[in-house]
Design an enzyme around this catalytic site. Structure first.
Site, PDB file in Angstrom:
ATOM      1  N   HIS A 132       8.684  -4.517   3.565  1.00  0.00           N
ATOM      2  CA  HIS A 132       7.503  -4.491   2.700  1.00  0.00           C
ATOM      3  C   HIS A 132       7.158  -5.888   2.186  1.00  0.00           C
ATOM      4  CE1 HIS A 132       5.473  -2.831  -1.209  1.00  0.00           C
ATOM      5  NE2 HIS A 132       4.595  -3.276  -0.340  1.00  0.00           N
TER       6      HIS A 132
ATOM      7  N   ASN B  79       4.032   1.181   2.610  1.00  0.00           N
ATOM      8  CA  ASN B  79       3.828   1.140   1.164  1.00  0.00           C
ATOM      9  C   ASN B  79       3.504   2.503   0.561  1.00  0.00           C
ATOM     10  OD1 ASN B  79       3.322  -0.571  -1.389  1.00  0.00           O
ATOM     11  ND2 ASN B  79       1.475   0.676  -1.219  1.00  0.00           N
TER      12      ASN B  79
END
Length: 876
Positions: free
Chosen positions: A537, A732
């Site tokens: 991420h 996400n």
């Protein structure tokens, strides 16, 4: 294709027209409309304020505009050498506030403006705006009507304009045209070059909110040496030891105790960290709530809860205790603690972000992973499915050798190869020998061993107690993955050079062995959760994209086609990264508090960046590298997936191919030959600086595209858009749906696997749930961690999704507009196919035991916590 606006212009000279400016003694007037938004509408505390307040302050001489000719050069002294600068018209001031103009976005204001027409202007290509008002405003558009010989001319601005005294150079905005540098009309070229020079700045001094400077810096603002050794962290970037992408420069003063570090803002000012003003979050509520919520968690909620949990039990004792987070919430007692939270966090935000009336804090929505079943998350099938369709589906790879081998330097780390034997797994291979299972692409591995092991000794010296992990999985006939062995490894107690101490665990369904197997899966989830958050991420999307944002604004003019192509995919990225540096990834920040590497979290990402490869960020290259796909010209997208039902890859390849087709159509319109790519000076300086500065620690890598062909341009832009949009969305927006339920994805483990003969082992036998919760994240870390990922998993109300633009008139070129429309239609068809596949009961990995359809690569979404939707950019 590239026809000049006026036939008489060749781009090599200026046509100074000396004809009469007025006819019959009357000067012609050109009417226009300016759309802007006042500052007071944007302020968080003033959001309810009427947009009508003080609009009259912009009338009269408050704001003036001057048109610039795109075809005729000035003969004034300030025009510079050879007078190669467009003629500038007379000032025109904002006039009446237009109340009838529709539709306007809430908070927008429209004004009339009337220009005295000058025939020497001929074709307005830009305008200068001067703000003599005391406060800044957000300029959205200028539209001119009935321009002689041209008709309507539209200027898309979307920029903050500060009082003129704040600028060294006048603010200039260009008409909504697209030009390669060499195609720019001569009168506009100097303005184009100067605007880029302004955006690059001079590299000096502390940058202020009105500065429009895009520049680079190392990550030397995460540590805070002035607070003592506990808050010292390595500087990331600029060294072989700690390589890193660059972040946006702020120019703040150095720390007092170590001049190599940048001083940090006080937490009270955490939302004032510098990014170029146009990179700040939009004005709509959710965007503001995002920043304020992160600040509030860091500043008020975390310390207050620490005080609360210091005086109350710090553990969950059972699954029912965890479920209370969603079914009842944690009720805080009246007193100073609650009073302080109420005083410092706006009630409106408490209600919307934390869904509380101020009396009962932290009642969370039910995560999707337990909506249909409270127990299905425990199954081995779901454990394996989430490696293909969960929040981190980018790590699993096909096993090519057995036992798995380490790539760590044996001189430093000894024997780190896997200790899993054929005897451990032979009963789980449906009768196949290991070598035949490998040959038939039946064995897969989730391997976090080499990533974690070099740091594990130091990590386990903190409150964390965890392992380097390897998980082997077998591909069953129904297309699902069955975990067949988990290896947990620790550094040798006598030193790293002696290798790893490893234990292998295999599935069990009954007795204490079943509880041990569940704990082994929990340790894997802890490591995968941290690797996901820090590397998949943060590093691979947020940090990796920021240099592209900076380089694009420094070297590609707003008139450049590649700037127009990439701009939507950079929205809010610098802002969310700046907020992250201030409250999330800093020393003692929320991320260190909620993921297993603790103080070594960001250092770990620097080690991972050593193996970052721009070309491998392309989805097809990533799948081939991990052995999850092989080239096959007869298959869709030229690839054949070895796991047919791999939802992330199946949907991802559809999105990837659609993006690539759009980018190819777009780039081919402006670049007819490879030679045009090579001879584009802005494009070449952009790519050079990106490699040599933005990702400067990687500048000597051979895999960088040379940017000499149209194909290299198309592939590079496709990668940038893919990473910023679909890849980020896939990793996400599933954070809360999967990780909002602590037992499914714990982020910290606090003790090692219980050993026979110990009290912990006896507790595991008699009360396995209590033992489980003593091992994984404590209550406080859970509450803070869930609060964080809930915010990060939400879509704001002003989000713009893939296939959409926030400005419909983003270009005047018909073919790109038509190609973009086709891109949107392709995405709609992909949505329809995803829905169909999620209904196909043969595709077991798309829904799984938890009955949770895979929608993370569904292009569109509603506002809020949806578990779907692909925003254009890394915006949260």
């Amino acid at each position: 294709m590239f026809q000049n606006i006026v036939d008489t212009i060749t781009g090599d000279s200026c046509n100074v027209n000396k004809e009469m400016k007025c006819v019959s003694g009357e000067c012609k007037k050109i009417k226009g409309t300016v759309v802007l938004m006042k500052k007071n509408v944007l302020d968080f505390n003033d959001f309810p304020a009427s947009v009508l307040d003080h609009l009259h302050e912009l009338f009269g001489r408050g704001v003036s505009l001057r048109l610039i000719s795109a075809v005729n050069c000035s003969d004034e002294p300030e025009a510079g050498e050879n007078g190669m600068r467009g003629k500038v018209g007379k000032p025109a001031n904002l006039e009446d506030w237009i109340t009838s103009k529709a539709p306007l976005t809430a908070g927008d204001s429209a004004f009339k403006v009337t220009f005295d027409w000058d025939d020497e202007i001929a074709v307005p290509g830009a305008f200068i705006i001067r703000n003599n008002h005391h406060s800044e405003f957000y300029l959205k558009t200028l539209t001119l009507e009935d321009v002689p010989g041209q008709g309507r001319i539209h200027f898309v601005c979307n920029s903050w304009v500060y009082p003129a005294k704040r600028y060294k150079k006048d603010r200039i905005f260009f008409a909504n045209k697209t030009y390669l540098p060499q195609e720019t009309p001569m009168p506009m070229r100097k303005y184009r070059e100067e605007e880029l020079e302004n955006l690059r700045g001079d590299g000096k001094g502390e940058l202020q909110e009105w500065d429009r400077v895009y520049d680079y810096a190392f990550y030397n603002d995460l540590g805070e040496p002035d607070k003592g050794p506990k808050y010292v962290r390595p500087i990331l970037g600029g060294s072989a030891e700690y390589p890193y992408p660059r972040r946006g420069r702020t120019g703040r003063a150095p720390a007092k105790s170590d001049l190599n570090y940048e001083s940090r803002l006080p937490l009270l000012m955490s939302l004032n960290i510098y990014v170029p003003r146009d990179e700040r979050f939009g004005h709509l509520k959710m965007a503001d709530f995002l920043a304020y919520a992160l600040k509030s968690i860091a500043q008020f909620i975390k310390p207050e809860l620490e005080a609360l949990f210091d005086s109350t039990p710090n553990e969950f004792d059972s699954i029912d205790d965890v479920l209370k987070l969603y079914e009842g919430g944690i009720e805080l007692p009246d007193g100073p603690l609650l009073d302080n939270i109420r005083k410092n966090i706006p009630l409106e935000m408490l209600k919307e972000i934390f869904r509380t009336d101020g009396e009962r804090l932290f009642k969370f929505p039910v995560p999707q992973v337990i909506k249909e079943s409270k127990t299905a998350w425990r199954t081995d099938e779901e454990f394996g499915r989430e490696m293909l369709a969960g929040v981190n589906p980018v790590i699993i790879r096909c096993l090519k050798e057995f036992p798995p081998k380490s790539k760590l330097d044996s001189k430093l780390y000894g024997d780190q190869n896997s200790k899993i034997t054929e005897g451990d797994i032979k009963n789980s291979l449906d009768g196949l020998p290991v070598d035949e299972a490998i040959k038939n692409n039946k064995l897969y591995i989730l391997d976090h061993h080499d990533t974690v092991m070099p740091y594990l000794r130091r990590i386990n010296a903190t409150s964390t107690k965890t392992y380097a992990t390897r998980t082997l999985l077998f591909l069953k006939g129904d297309g699902t993955l069955k975990p067949i062995a988990i290896e947990l490894s620790l550094p040798h107690p006598e030193g790293d050079q002696f290798g790893a101490i490893s234990k292998v665990y295999i599935p069990a369904e009954n007795g204490v062995e079943s509880s041990i197997w569940q704990l082994a899966k929990a340790y894997v989830a802890v490591i995968d959760s941290g690797i996901h958050q820090l590397i998949s991420h943060w590093l691979h999307t947020h940090a990796a994209i920021e240099p592209f944002v900076i380089a694009t604004n420094r070297h590609l003019s707003v008139l450049h086609p590649i700037y127009k192509l990439l701009l939507p995919h950079f929205r809010d990225t610098m802002n969310i990264n700046a907020v992250a540096r201030q409250t999330l990834i800093n020393a003692g920040g929320l991320l260190e508090f909620t993921v297993f590497p603790a103080k070594y979290a960001m250092e770990l990402t620097s080690m991972a960046y050593k193996s970052w490869n721009f070309r491998e960020q392309a989805l097809p290259e990533d799948l081939k590298k991990r052995g999850m796909a092989v080239e096959d010209p007869n298959s869709p997208h030229g690839l054949r997936l070895l796991v047919k039902d791999y939802p992330y890859a199946v949907d991802g390849l559809e999105i990837w191919s659609s993006i690539r087709e759009w980018v190819k159509d777009y780039c081919s319109f402006y670049y007819e030959t490879d030679d045009m790519v090579t001879k584009d000076p802005e494009l070449q300086s952009w790519w050079k600086e990106l490699r040599e500065v933005g990702h400067g620690d990687k500048k000597n890598e051979p895999w960088w595209p040379k940017m000499r062909t149209r194909e290299e341009l198309i592939q590079s832009c496709t990668i940038i858009i893919w990473v910023a949009s679909a890849l980020h969305a896939a990793i996400n927006f599933g954070q809360y749906p999967y990780g909002g339920y602590l037992p499914n994805r714990p982020s910290i483990s606090r003790r090692f696997m219980p050993e026979k003969g110990t009290l912990e082992y006896e507790e595991l036998k008699t009360n396995p749930d209590k033992a489980f919760f003593k091992t994984v994240s404590a209550q406080l870390q859970t509450v803070v961690g869930i609060s964080l990922i809930e915010i990060l998993s939400r879509h704001s109300s002003d989000e713009v999704y893939l296939g959409q633009r926030d400005t419909p008139e983003w270009t005047t070129d018909d073919k790109p507009l038509e190609a973009f429309k086709e891109f949107g239609k392709r995405l709609e068809k992909i949505e329809e196919r995803i829905i169909e596949m999620n209904r196909d009961k043969e595709l077991k990995n798309r829904v799984g035991p938890v009955m949770m359809p895979y929608t993370l690569l569904f292009p569109s979404s509603d506002v809020g916590l949806t578990g779907r939707g692909i925003p254009n950019s890394v915006s949260i």
